[in-house]
Write a protein that holds these residues in place. Structure first.
Motif, mmCIF file in Angstrom:
data_model
loop_
_atom_site.group_PDB
_atom_site.id
_atom_site.type_symbol
_atom_site.label_atom_id
_atom_site.label_comp_id
_atom_site.label_asym_id
_atom_site.label_seq_id
_atom_site.Cartn_x
_atom_site.Cartn_y
_atom_site.Cartn_z
ATOM 1 N N ALA A 182 22.565 17.874 -8.690
ATOM 2 C CA ALA A 182 23.884 18.308 -9.160
ATOM 3 C C ALA A 182 24.223 19.687 -8.619
ATOM 4 O O ALA A 182 25.391 19.991 -8.361
ATOM 5 C CB ALA A 182 23.924 18.306 -10.687
ATOM 6 N N LEU A 183 23.209 20.532 -8.410
ATOM 7 C CA LEU A 183 23.417 21.872 -7.872
ATOM 8 C C LEU A 183 23.225 21.930 -6.360
ATOM 9 O O LEU A 183 23.290 23.004 -5.761
ATOM 10 C CB LEU A 183 22.456 22.857 -8.546
ATOM 11 N N LEU A 184 22.982 20.763 -5.743
ATOM 12 C CA LEU A 184 22.779 20.648 -4.301
ATOM 13 C C LEU A 184 21.595 21.485 -3.820
ATOM 14 O O LEU A 184 21.614 22.032 -2.718
ATOM 15 C CB LEU A 184 24.053 21.026 -3.529
ATOM 16 N N GLN A 185 20.560 21.559 -4.652
ATOM 17 C CA GLN A 185 19.382 22.325 -4.287
ATOM 18 C C GLN A 185 18.121 21.496 -4.518
ATOM 19 O O GLN A 185 17.942 20.923 -5.590
ATOM 20 C CB GLN A 185 19.289 23.619 -5.113
ATOM 21 N N VAL A 186 17.282 21.435 -3.483
ATOM 22 C CA VAL A 186 15.946 20.851 -3.601
ATOM 23 C C VAL A 186 14.984 21.857 -2.982
ATOM 24 O O VAL A 186 15.173 22.286 -1.842
ATOM 25 C CB VAL A 186 15.845 19.497 -2.879
ATOM 26 N N SER A 187 13.969 22.256 -3.720
ATOM 27 C CA SER A 187 13.054 23.280 -3.216
ATOM 28 C C SER A 187 11.836 22.679 -2.520
ATOM 29 O O SER A 187 11.353 23.237 -1.532
ATOM 30 C CB SER A 187 12.603 24.205 -4.347
ATOM 31 N N SER A 188 11.328 21.548 -3.008
ATOM 32 C CA SER A 188 10.126 20.982 -2.386
ATOM 33 C C SER A 188 10.006 19.497 -2.672
ATOM 34 O O SER A 188 10.546 18.984 -3.660
ATOM 35 C CB SER A 188 8.870 21.708 -2.885
ATOM 36 N N ILE A 189 9.288 18.826 -1.776
ATOM 37 C CA ILE A 189 8.943 17.415 -1.946
ATOM 38 C C ILE A 189 7.488 17.261 -1.531
ATOM 39 O O ILE A 189 7.093 17.718 -0.453
ATOM 40 C CB ILE A 189 9.829 16.496 -1.087
ATOM 41 N N THR A 190 6.685 16.642 -2.371
ATOM 42 C CA THR A 190 5.300 16.334 -2.015
ATOM 43 C C THR A 190 5.071 14.845 -2.215
ATOM 44 O O THR A 190 5.539 14.260 -3.193
ATOM 45 C CB THR A 190 4.299 17.129 -2.865
ATOM 46 N N CYS A 191 4.382 14.230 -1.264
ATOM 47 C CA CYS A 191 4.079 12.803 -1.328
ATOM 48 C C CYS A 191 2.647 12.561 -0.858
ATOM 49 O O CYS A 191 2.153 13.261 0.033
ATOM 50 C CB CYS A 191 5.023 11.986 -0.445
ATOM 51 N N SER A 192 2.021 11.555 -1.427
ATOM 52 C CA SER A 192 0.719 11.111 -0.971
ATOM 53 C C SER A 192 0.615 9.615 -1.216
ATOM 54 O O SER A 192 0.977 9.135 -2.303
ATOM 55 C CB SER A 192 -0.399 11.843 -1.714
ATOM 56 N N ALA A 193 0.178 8.863 -0.212
ATOM 57 C CA ALA A 193 0.057 7.410 -0.349
ATOM 58 C C ALA A 193 -1.038 6.897 0.569
ATOM 59 O O ALA A 193 -1.349 7.505 1.599
ATOM 60 C CB ALA A 193 1.390 6.727 -0.029
ATOM 61 N N ILE A 194 -1.617 5.766 0.181
ATOM 62 C CA ILE A 194 -2.618 5.063 0.986
ATOM 63 C C ILE A 194 -2.169 3.617 1.120
ATOM 64 O O ILE A 194 -1.856 2.966 0.113
ATOM 65 C CB ILE A 194 -4.016 5.130 0.351
ATOM 66 N N ASP A 195 -2.101 3.108 2.365
ATOM 67 C CA ASP A 195 -1.674 1.731 2.544
ATOM 68 C C ASP A 195 -2.861 0.781 2.401
ATOM 69 O O ASP A 195 -4.007 1.200 2.179
ATOM 70 C CB ASP A 195 -0.911 1.541 3.864
ATOM 71 N N ARG A 196 -2.583 -0.523 2.514
ATOM 72 C CA ARG A 196 -3.613 -1.533 2.251
ATOM 73 C C ARG A 196 -4.749 -1.497 3.267
ATOM 74 O O ARG A 196 -5.821 -2.057 3.021
ATOM 75 C CB ARG A 196 -2.969 -2.918 2.258
ATOM 76 N N ASP A 234 5.146 2.174 -3.597
ATOM 77 C CA ASP A 234 4.510 0.861 -3.458
ATOM 78 C C ASP A 234 4.550 0.318 -2.030
ATOM 79 O O ASP A 234 4.005 -0.743 -1.755
ATOM 80 C CB ASP A 234 5.134 -0.166 -4.416
ATOM 81 N N ARG A 235 5.191 1.053 -1.116
ATOM 82 C CA ARG A 235 5.186 0.631 0.285
ATOM 83 C C ARG A 235 5.504 1.817 1.198
ATOM 84 O O ARG A 235 6.134 2.784 0.777
ATOM 85 C CB ARG A 235 6.187 -0.499 0.542
ATOM 86 N N MET A 236 5.043 1.712 2.431
ATOM 87 C CA MET A 236 5.404 2.659 3.485
ATOM 88 C C MET A 236 6.211 1.883 4.524
ATOM 89 O O MET A 236 5.823 0.771 4.926
ATOM 90 C CB MET A 236 4.164 3.258 4.138
ATOM 91 N N LEU A 237 7.337 2.460 4.960
ATOM 92 C CA LEU A 237 8.146 1.872 6.021
ATOM 93 C C LEU A 237 7.888 2.679 7.293
ATOM 94 O O LEU A 237 8.063 3.901 7.294
ATOM 95 C CB LEU A 237 9.629 1.916 5.659
ATOM 96 N N LEU A 238 7.481 1.988 8.373
ATOM 97 C CA LEU A 238 6.984 2.662 9.567
ATOM 98 C C LEU A 238 7.754 2.228 10.795
ATOM 99 O O LEU A 238 7.845 1.031 11.096
ATOM 100 C CB LEU A 238 5.495 2.352 9.762
ATOM 101 N N GLU A 271 4.502 -1.684 4.895
ATOM 102 C CA GLU A 271 3.099 -1.800 4.525
ATOM 103 C C GLU A 271 2.924 -1.540 3.034
ATOM 104 O O GLU A 271 3.290 -0.465 2.545
ATOM 105 C CB GLU A 271 2.248 -0.791 5.315
ATOM 106 N N PRO A 272 2.385 -2.506 2.277
ATOM 107 C CA PRO A 272 2.096 -2.236 0.863
ATOM 108 C C PRO A 272 1.203 -1.006 0.726
ATOM 109 O O PRO A 272 0.275 -0.804 1.508
ATOM 110 C CB PRO A 272 1.374 -3.511 0.407
ATOM 111 N N ALA A 273 1.493 -0.178 -0.255
ATOM 112 C CA ALA A 273 0.767 1.079 -0.418
ATOM 113 C C ALA A 273 0.800 1.498 -1.880
ATOM 114 O O ALA A 273 1.570 0.962 -2.683
ATOM 115 C CB ALA A 273 1.389 2.175 0.459
ATOM 116 N N THR A 274 -0.047 2.449 -2.231
ATOM 117 C CA THR A 274 -0.030 3.053 -3.561
ATOM 118 C C THR A 274 0.008 4.559 -3.396
ATOM 119 O O THR A 274 -0.590 5.113 -2.467
ATOM 120 C CB THR A 274 -1.267 2.661 -4.389
ATOM 121 N N GLY A 275 0.729 5.223 -4.284
ATOM 122 C CA GLY A 275 0.819 6.674 -4.211
ATOM 123 C C GLY A 275 1.960 7.186 -5.065
ATOM 124 O O GLY A 275 2.446 6.491 -5.968
#
Length: 209
Positions: A119-133, A85-89, A106-110
């Motif tokens: 718990a296993l200390l493993q993260v394989s990927s992160i994907t994000c997409s957002a559009i600000d106002r 709901d927001r982007m911090l820049l 900045e207010p945003a949606t995405g």
């Protein structure tokens, strides 16, 4: 509700922090390509989550963005979905407090999706997409290099001990800022002290890294 752009949002204390290393196979801001090597995960005691990325930007060593949202859903043990709901820049051109840029909100949606198991200390990927106002688009695809994540859980304390708990969460955040800014070891203590001052923790000095 609109968020003031020139004031640091008053966020509750961080209760979970994680640092993930790898590469951004895609990182675009308004169609411009960037790279990155680390992502920070911040979760606060009221449920807000930030995925924070320090951009490899030769023109701006203070270029940092955060995808921020609440009410993340863990649909499976290894899948977290977070509505944004927001982007911090942050950038070198932002107003500064105690020498550090104050991020705009900045207010945003995405949405963001994190695949992995804390718990296993493993993260394989992160994907994000957002559009600000303003119609500005932010896109992220991050792949881990396979290293275990650095995970810190800030202990819950009684109300009488709230200040020490806040101090601990602020030190975690400032150490992360120093890491993503690649502050030399000889300058790190001064940097962390300035960061703590910005966050309102002026009296105690942090432990040496």
């Amino acid at each position: 509700m609109a968020v003031a752009n020139d004031a640091k949002p008053q966020e509750p204390d961080t209760d979970i922090f994680a640092l993930m290393t790898g590469r951004c196979s895609m990182l675009k801001i308004a169609g411009r390509d960037f790279t990155c090597r680390t992502i920070g995960f911040f979760h606060n005691e009221e449920g807000r989550t930030n995925f924070t990325i320090a951009l490899d930007d030769p023109a701006d060593n203070s270029h940092v963005i955060s995808f921020s949202g609440e009410n993340g859903r863990r649909n499976e043990d290894n899948l977290l979905e977070l509505p944004i709901d927001r982007m911090l820049l942050s950038s070198k051109d932002r107003p500064k407090a105690d020498g550090l840029p104050v991020p705009s909100a900045e207010p945003a949606t995405g949405a963001c999706r994190q695949v992995g198991n804390f718990a296993l200390l493993q993260v394989s990927s992160i994907t994000c997409s957002a559009i600000d106002r303003n119609g500005k688009k932010y896109e992220l695809r991050f792949e881990s290099d396979g290293s275990p994540i650095i995970l810190r859980r800030v202990r819950q304390y009684s109300l009488a001990a709230k200040k020490p708990r806040a101090r601990q969460s602020e030190q975690i955040e400032c150490r992360y800022r120093a890491a993503i800014a690649r502050v030399p070891a000889r300058d790190r203590t001064d940097y962390i002290l300035q960061c703590l001052a910005q966050l309102g923790e002026k009296s105690p000095a942090p432990a040496q890294p």
